[in-house]
Scaffold this active site. Structure first.
Site, PDB file in Angstrom:
ATOM      1  N   ARG A  11       0.821  -1.215   0.000  1.00 32.84           N
ATOM      2  CA  ARG A  11       0.000   0.000   0.000  1.00 32.84           C
ATOM      3  C   ARG A  11       0.860   1.272   0.000  1.00 32.84           C
ATOM      4  O   ARG A  11       0.582   2.192  -0.783  1.00 32.84           O
ATOM      5  CB  ARG A  11      -0.972  -0.028   1.190  1.00 32.84           C
ATOM      6  N   ASN A  29      -6.444  -2.761   1.822  1.00 31.50           N
ATOM      7  CA  ASN A  29      -6.361  -4.224   1.980  1.00 31.50           C
ATOM      8  C   ASN A  29      -7.762  -4.778   2.129  1.00 31.50           C
ATOM      9  O   ASN A  29      -8.606  -4.172   2.807  1.00 31.50           O
ATOM     10  CB  ASN A  29      -5.593  -4.586   3.258  1.00 31.50           C
TER      11      ASN A  29
END
Length: 752
Positions: A11, A29
């Site tokens: 990320r 996520n």
């Protein structure tokens, strides 16, 4: 995005990529993997996508992705959104990762705020699998949830330019886990663990996946004491070296071996020893050492230029399960360890060190565990039925399947040990839940008395599932096929210790051909009795005697008395009766027992105090022989119907003659290795002639023998047949669950 995309800095990487290409939107996520929402110029999105696929974070493994165009929401920035839990887990649970160079530098920098902090980590390294309770991989789902980040750590966690941006185990000495040193009564003591090791003490050290016992490897007295207290007579200890320079001082180190040592997995690598000044108690009668580099900051802090090599052996006793809790360690190791180096970060999933060696020029695992588990074996283009493969009884791993993936568990050891079995029984449903897999079939070994067979039966009754039994060596064959992406009919040579055969005998030196759905047995080592079963596996003199009296004439008994002096008259007479009357003497074609017998006959080893001791010591002797090019006859006897057996009579007769002539055991051990290698090639060539196939897989624990495997590869190069060794899973029983899964899948699909 699907694959290993959580817990690897994915990320933050996407966040920085969005900034570089001036894209807005979000990344999050979820239970399937990672979702990215990008808004911006089409060309910029294409460039960002290409950069993501071509240069992902070092630990990320993108297995697939899907992409579609949607209406923009007109976001004004790019941000990381809170994780989303959806039904159906697809994201891969990341394995633990050895300490990275950046964290190592901080650990050793006196000016850094993490100087000497033993739990330093970032998005590129640190604990993952051993601390995770559930997916998605967020701090709240791990054993780090009890530690609130301090303002400095929180700032790093929130800063997209920082490598700890969304690093879930992020911590420092102010807010994170803490280490304590206890004496053997559990009292906190204010001592330096490093100095304690230098002073000859034994420490129990809590690591990533369990406890180790450690002592100074250069201190002969400490190593002897550890061996005596742990009641470990001969099995070699693993070592941890401070750096590559130390490793090179102790062992020969090839580029391929070095690559494994410094890889994120940081396995124990079995290397050729060259420093003979090390205490012999580390690896009695062997010429190799199992060495790893420090894989946590805590381990690194124990080592220094004055203490560059320590014994670092698993702390579990007598093949019991790994010890993971502080109190448990104190209770079990109080009479062994002088001190306990413990910490307050919980271990949810116990995991032993991975072990392997460069064998026949390629890396091969002996134990696939820390750093690898629970990453799956990918089967490209093969959609699997959801199933549970229960694995073997020894060196157990189990496997679960989903889509094109087979997830092998960590190593559970010998399931005849009740404590191991309880851990196994607990781990199966836990892994099913973590991976969100609901099996439609349970696969188990053909052996009716294995614990895994009983477990499968109970599970099938409880869940009303069908079961399928798989012959042990067919599973070995399928495992090596899957390991190499093979999906067609092939030949197989399985050199193994024990496997229940379809005729009730104990198989182990098998020549098979077939595919995942079926197999045929074309050849095997000729059967001979195994008097007393386990007794002859342990006391290998018995095995040698059984081979001699079963394959040679009566005159051999006098010679056997000469070359096997440790077998008393009464024991020989008892063996004569057992073999003649077939009392408690199952038939076997085991390759492991063949090696045991040869090692005993050569006077190299008479009792297996740990599995494989006799063959390992014989391999070490043979490796140092300079008398090349000779071999005993291990003859292929054709049966007229295309099948054959390997006859050992000539081999034993020639070996006896050499022994009685006083020839050096290492030379004879080398001749024996060449005999087995040549017999394997003879069998392969015979199978190729009968079947017309041109691919052969090699599996079974005997192929951990690096000398034999190199010989087989050398001889195979003279043929036009393609050979395949294991690459991702061990050739021993630790890889059997993979084969069981593939066979079960094939059977299930044929039934639909």
């Amino acid at each position: 995005m699907f694959g290993v995309v959580q817990g690897v800095g994915f990320r933050p990487f996407i966040y920085r990529l969005a900034g570089k290409h001036r894209l807005h939107g979000f990344v999050l996520n979820n239970s399937q993997g990672v979702t990215i929402h990008w808004e911006g110029e089409a060309r910029s999105i294409d460039q960002a996508l290409a950069a993501m696929l071509n240069s992902p974070p070092p630990l990320a493994k993108i297995t697939s992705y899907s992409c579609r165009e949607i209406e923009p929401n007109k976001y004004s920035s790019f941000f990381i959104q809170e994780s989303l839990v959806r039904e159906g887990i697809e994201a891969l649970i990341p394995p633990d990762v050895g300490i990275c160079s950046d964290c190592m530098r901080e650990l050793q920098d006196a000016a850094d705020r993490r100087f000497s902090y033993p739990f330093t980590n970032c998005t590129n390294c640190g604990p993952r699998f051993t601390i995770i309770r559930d997916m998605p991989y967020d701090r709240r789902q791990t054993t780090m949830n009890q530690f609130d980040m301090c303002p400095s750590c929180q700032a790093e966690y929130d800063d997209p330019e920082n490598r700890r941006f969304h690093a879930q185990p992020n911590a420092c000495g102010r807010c994170g886990p803490r280490m304590e040193l206890w004496d053997h009564m559990g009292n906190i003591v204010n001592e330096d663990p490093h100095r304690l090791l230098l002073a000859g003490n034994i420490l129990a050290v809590k690591g990533l996946g369990g406890f180790h016992l450690a002592c100074n490897a250069m201190d002969e007295e400490a190593v002897d004491r550890l061996r005596q207290l742990k009641k470990r007579d001969a099995k070699p200890f693993a070592l941890m070296a401070a750096d590559l320079e130390t490793v090179r001082r102790c062992c020969r180190l090839s580029a391929a071996e070095e690559e494994q040592l410094i890889s994120p997995v940081r396995p124990i690598v079995v290397l050729q020893q060259q420093d003979l000044s090390l205490p012999q108690a580390i690896n009695p009668a062997l010429d190799s050492l199992g060495i790893m580099l420090p894989y946590t900051p805590l381990h690194q802090l124990l080592l220094s230029p004055t203490l560059s090599l320590v014994v670092m052996t698993s702390a579990n006793l007598s093949s019991n399960p790994l010890i993971t809790a502080n109190k448990e360690a104190l209770e079990q190791l109080g009479e062994i360890a002088d001190f306990f180096l413990v910490h307050n970060r919980g271990i949810v999933n116990p995991c032993d060190d991975s072990v392997g060696a460069v064998t026949g020029g390629s890396w091969q695992y002996t134990r696939r565990a820390r750093g690898c588990v629970p990453l799956p074996v990918h089967l490209r283009g093969k959609e699997m039925t959801p199933l549970l493969a229960c694995g073997p009884n020894f060196k157990n791993t189990f496997a679960l399947t989903k889509g094109e993936k087979v997830f092998l568990s960590q190593h559970w050891g010998d399931l005849d040990n009740y404590l191991n079995y309880l851990k196994y029984e607990e781990a199966v449903p836990k892994m099913m839940s973590l991976l969100d897999i609901k099996p439609e079939l349970v696969v188990h070994d053909l052996h009716p008395d294995y614990q895994t067979t009983a477990f499968a039966g109970k599970l099938c009754r409880d869940l009303s599932l069908p079961a399928h039994a798989v012959q042990h060596h067919h599973a070995h064959m399928a495992s090596c096929m899957a390991d190499n992406g093979l999906d067609e009919e092939v030949m197989a040579v399985i050199c193994d210790g024990t496997g229940y055969g379809t005729d009730g005998a104990i198989w182990g030196f098998e020549f098979l051909y077939g595919d995942y759905g079926s197999y045929s047995r074309l050849g095997h080592l000729h059967y001979l009795p195994l008097p007393g079963g386990e007794a002859s596996i342990k006391k290998v003199d018995r095995m040698a005697y059984a081979f001699l009296i079963s394959t040679l004439n009566n005159g051999v008994k006098q010679q056997a008395e000469q070359v096997l002096p440790r077998l008393g008259t009464k024991e020989r007479e008892l063996l004569d009766i057992q073999v003649k009357r077939k009392i408690n003497s199952p038939l076997t074609s085991s390759c492991g027992r063949l090696f045991d017998a040869a090692a005993a006959l050569l006077g190299i080893c008479s009792i297996n105090k740990y599995e494989g001791q006799a063959p390992m010591e014989m391999e070490a002797k043979a490796r140092h022989s300079t008398d090349k090019g000779q071999y005993y006859r291990l003859e292929l006897a054709k049966n007229g119907d295309g099948t054959f057996t390997l006859n050992t009579a000539a081999l034993w007769a020639e070996m006896l003659e050499d022994i009685l002539a006083g020839k050096e055991p290492g030379t004879l051990a080398l001749k024996f290795h060449w005999a087995v290698a040549r017999a394997i090639i003879d069998g392969v060539l015979h199978m190729a002639a009968v079947t017309g196939l041109d691919k052969v897989v090699f599996s079974g624990g005997v192929f951990q023998n690096r000398l034999l495997t190199a010989m087989v590869k050398e001889l195979m190069a003279e043929t036009k047949i393609d050979e395949y060794l294991h690459r991702q899973v061990p050739p021993n029983d630790g890889g059997v669950s993979l084969g069981q899964a593939l066979i079960g899948n094939e059977v299930q699909k044929r039934c639909v």
